[in-house]
Scaffold this motif. Structure first.
Motif, mmCIF file in Angstrom:
data_model
loop_
_atom_site.group_PDB
_atom_site.id
_atom_site.type_symbol
_atom_site.label_atom_id
_atom_site.label_comp_id
_atom_site.label_asym_id
_atom_site.label_seq_id
_atom_site.Cartn_x
_atom_site.Cartn_y
_atom_site.Cartn_z
ATOM 1 N N PHE A 11 -7.263 4.193 -12.148
ATOM 2 C CA PHE A 11 -6.330 3.543 -11.417
ATOM 3 C C PHE A 11 -4.820 3.414 -12.351
ATOM 4 O O PHE A 11 -5.052 3.547 -13.357
ATOM 5 C CB PHE A 11 -6.580 2.055 -10.976
ATOM 6 C CG PHE A 11 -7.728 2.103 -10.221
ATOM 7 C CD1 PHE A 11 -7.474 2.024 -8.895
ATOM 8 C CD2 PHE A 11 -9.199 2.050 -10.541
ATOM 9 C CE1 PHE A 11 -8.564 2.213 -7.980
ATOM 10 C CE2 PHE A 11 -10.287 2.065 -9.613
ATOM 11 C CZ PHE A 11 -10.064 2.150 -8.254
ATOM 12 N N PHE A 12 -3.726 3.196 -11.638
ATOM 13 C CA PHE A 12 -2.514 3.018 -12.082
ATOM 14 C C PHE A 12 -2.722 1.631 -12.634
ATOM 15 O O PHE A 12 -3.409 0.654 -12.203
ATOM 16 C CB PHE A 12 -1.343 3.062 -11.340
ATOM 17 C CG PHE A 12 -1.111 4.396 -10.770
ATOM 18 C CD1 PHE A 12 -0.321 5.311 -11.791
ATOM 19 C CD2 PHE A 12 -1.217 4.843 -9.678
ATOM 20 C CE1 PHE A 12 0.047 6.559 -11.460
ATOM 21 C CE2 PHE A 12 -0.959 6.073 -9.287
ATOM 22 C CZ PHE A 12 -0.233 6.913 -10.164
ATOM 23 N N HIS A 35 -12.220 2.704 -15.519
ATOM 24 C CA HIS A 35 -12.506 3.562 -14.361
ATOM 25 C C HIS A 35 -13.721 3.161 -13.560
ATOM 26 O O HIS A 35 -14.498 2.292 -14.155
ATOM 27 C CB HIS A 35 -12.836 5.097 -14.631
ATOM 28 C CG HIS A 35 -13.810 5.311 -15.720
ATOM 29 N ND1 HIS A 35 -13.905 4.985 -17.072
ATOM 30 C CD2 HIS A 35 -15.126 5.670 -15.413
ATOM 31 C CE1 HIS A 35 -15.134 4.965 -17.576
ATOM 32 N NE2 HIS A 35 -15.567 5.576 -16.720
ATOM 33 N N SER A 71 -2.579 4.781 -2.890
ATOM 34 C CA SER A 71 -1.488 4.981 -3.865
ATOM 35 C C SER A 71 -1.668 4.149 -5.289
ATOM 36 O O SER A 71 -1.231 4.147 -6.102
ATOM 37 C CB SER A 71 -0.366 4.128 -3.287
ATOM 38 O OG SER A 71 -0.501 2.934 -2.976
ATOM 39 N N ARG A 74 -4.766 6.635 -9.698
ATOM 40 C CA ARG A 74 -4.245 7.736 -10.606
ATOM 41 C C ARG A 74 -4.780 9.003 -10.603
ATOM 42 O O ARG A 74 -3.886 9.996 -10.713
ATOM 43 C CB ARG A 74 -4.220 6.827 -11.996
ATOM 44 C CG ARG A 74 -3.358 7.680 -13.042
ATOM 45 C CD ARG A 74 -3.714 6.796 -14.342
ATOM 46 N NE ARG A 74 -2.602 7.577 -15.426
ATOM 47 C CZ ARG A 74 -2.357 6.780 -16.469
ATOM 48 N NH1 ARG A 74 -3.361 5.793 -16.627
ATOM 49 N NH2 ARG A 74 -1.625 7.042 -17.296
ATOM 50 N N MET A 75 -5.988 9.166 -10.618
ATOM 51 C CA MET A 75 -6.689 10.295 -10.801
ATOM 52 C C MET A 75 -8.253 10.162 -10.600
ATOM 53 O O MET A 75 -8.970 9.135 -10.923
ATOM 54 C CB MET A 75 -6.774 10.854 -12.499
ATOM 55 C CG MET A 75 -7.340 12.025 -12.637
ATOM 56 S SD MET A 75 -7.239 12.706 -14.316
ATOM 57 C CE MET A 75 -8.043 11.426 -15.383
ATOM 58 N N ALA A 114 -4.375 10.760 -18.080
ATOM 59 C CA ALA A 114 -3.343 11.263 -17.425
ATOM 60 C C ALA A 114 -1.996 10.549 -17.513
ATOM 61 O O ALA A 114 -1.942 9.652 -18.196
ATOM 62 C CB ALA A 114 -3.581 10.908 -15.758
ATOM 63 N N ASP A 116 1.406 8.791 -17.604
ATOM 64 C CA ASP A 116 1.764 7.294 -16.814
ATOM 65 C C ASP A 116 2.396 7.465 -15.536
ATOM 66 O O ASP A 116 2.206 6.752 -14.529
ATOM 67 C CB ASP A 116 2.841 6.453 -17.586
ATOM 68 C CG ASP A 116 2.038 6.026 -18.876
ATOM 69 O OD1 ASP A 116 0.834 5.905 -18.678
ATOM 70 O OD2 ASP A 116 2.621 5.586 -19.838
ATOM 71 N N SER A 117 3.158 8.433 -15.236
ATOM 72 C CA SER A 117 3.695 8.843 -14.035
ATOM 73 C C SER A 117 3.890 10.185 -13.433
ATOM 74 O O SER A 117 4.247 11.058 -14.664
ATOM 75 C CB SER A 117 5.282 8.080 -13.954
ATOM 76 O OG SER A 117 6.065 8.916 -14.659
#
Length: 131
Positions: A11-12, A35, A71, A74-75, A114, A116-117
Motif C-alpha cells: 500500500f501507499f 504488506h 487507489s 501501490r503494488m 516500488a 514512492d510515486s
C-alpha cells in the motif's frame, strides 16, 4: 498455466496512515515494507478485494475478505509455483531463483520496493508530429 500460491499487496504510505488500526492486524512486515499476504485478489471494480487466510482463537482456518479503494494499492506481487521469481536486470544476469517452497512473503522480501510515486510521461516528452 502455473499454479498461483498467493499475492503480496503493498500500500501507499498515506493509505496505511488512513487505514490505521483497522489494517494493522493483517499486515506482515518484511525487508521491503508492510504488506498483506492474500490467497485471492479481485481488482475488477473501484475496490481491490482481497481474500486472506487466518486462524480463529480455536486454531481453525478462516477466510477473511478485505476491500480497500484501488487507489490505495501501490503494488501487487504474485508468486507462482514455477521455481524462479524476482525482479532483475537482464543485462546483468538473471535474478537468483527462490527456493521451490518459497511463499509470496519470501518472494516479496527479495523484490525491490516500488518508487514512492508512479512516473508518467508529460506532454513535453511525447513524440508528437510536427506541423
Amino acid at each position: 498455466m502455473n499454479e498461483t500460491r498467493g499475492y503480496a499487496v503493498f500500500f501507499f504510505p498515506q493509505a496505511l496512515e488512513v487505514l490505521g488500526d483497522a489494517i494493522r492486524p493483517y499486515l506482515l512486515d518484511g525487508p521491503v515494507g508492510p504488506h498483506l499476504l492474500c490467497r485471492e485478489i479481485d481488482t475488477g471494480g473501484a475496490f481491490t478485494e482481497m481474500t486472506l487466510e487466518g486462524r480463529d482463537a480455536d486454531g481453525r482456518v478462516v477466510s477473511l475478505e478485505l476491500m480497500v479503494p484501488g487507489s490505495m494499492v501501490r503494488m501487487i506481487v504474485s508468486a507462482h509455483g514455477e521455481g524462479s521469481f524476482g525482479f532483475g536486470s537482464r543485462l546483468r544476469g538473471a535474478a537468483p531463483a527462490a527456493p521451490a517452497g518459497a511463499t509470496p512473503a519470501d518472494a516479496a522480501a527479495s523484490a525491490p520496493a516500488a518508487p514512492d510515486s508512479p512516473t508518467t510521461p508529460t506532454a513535453s516528452r511525447r513524440d508528437e508530429p510536427e506541423g
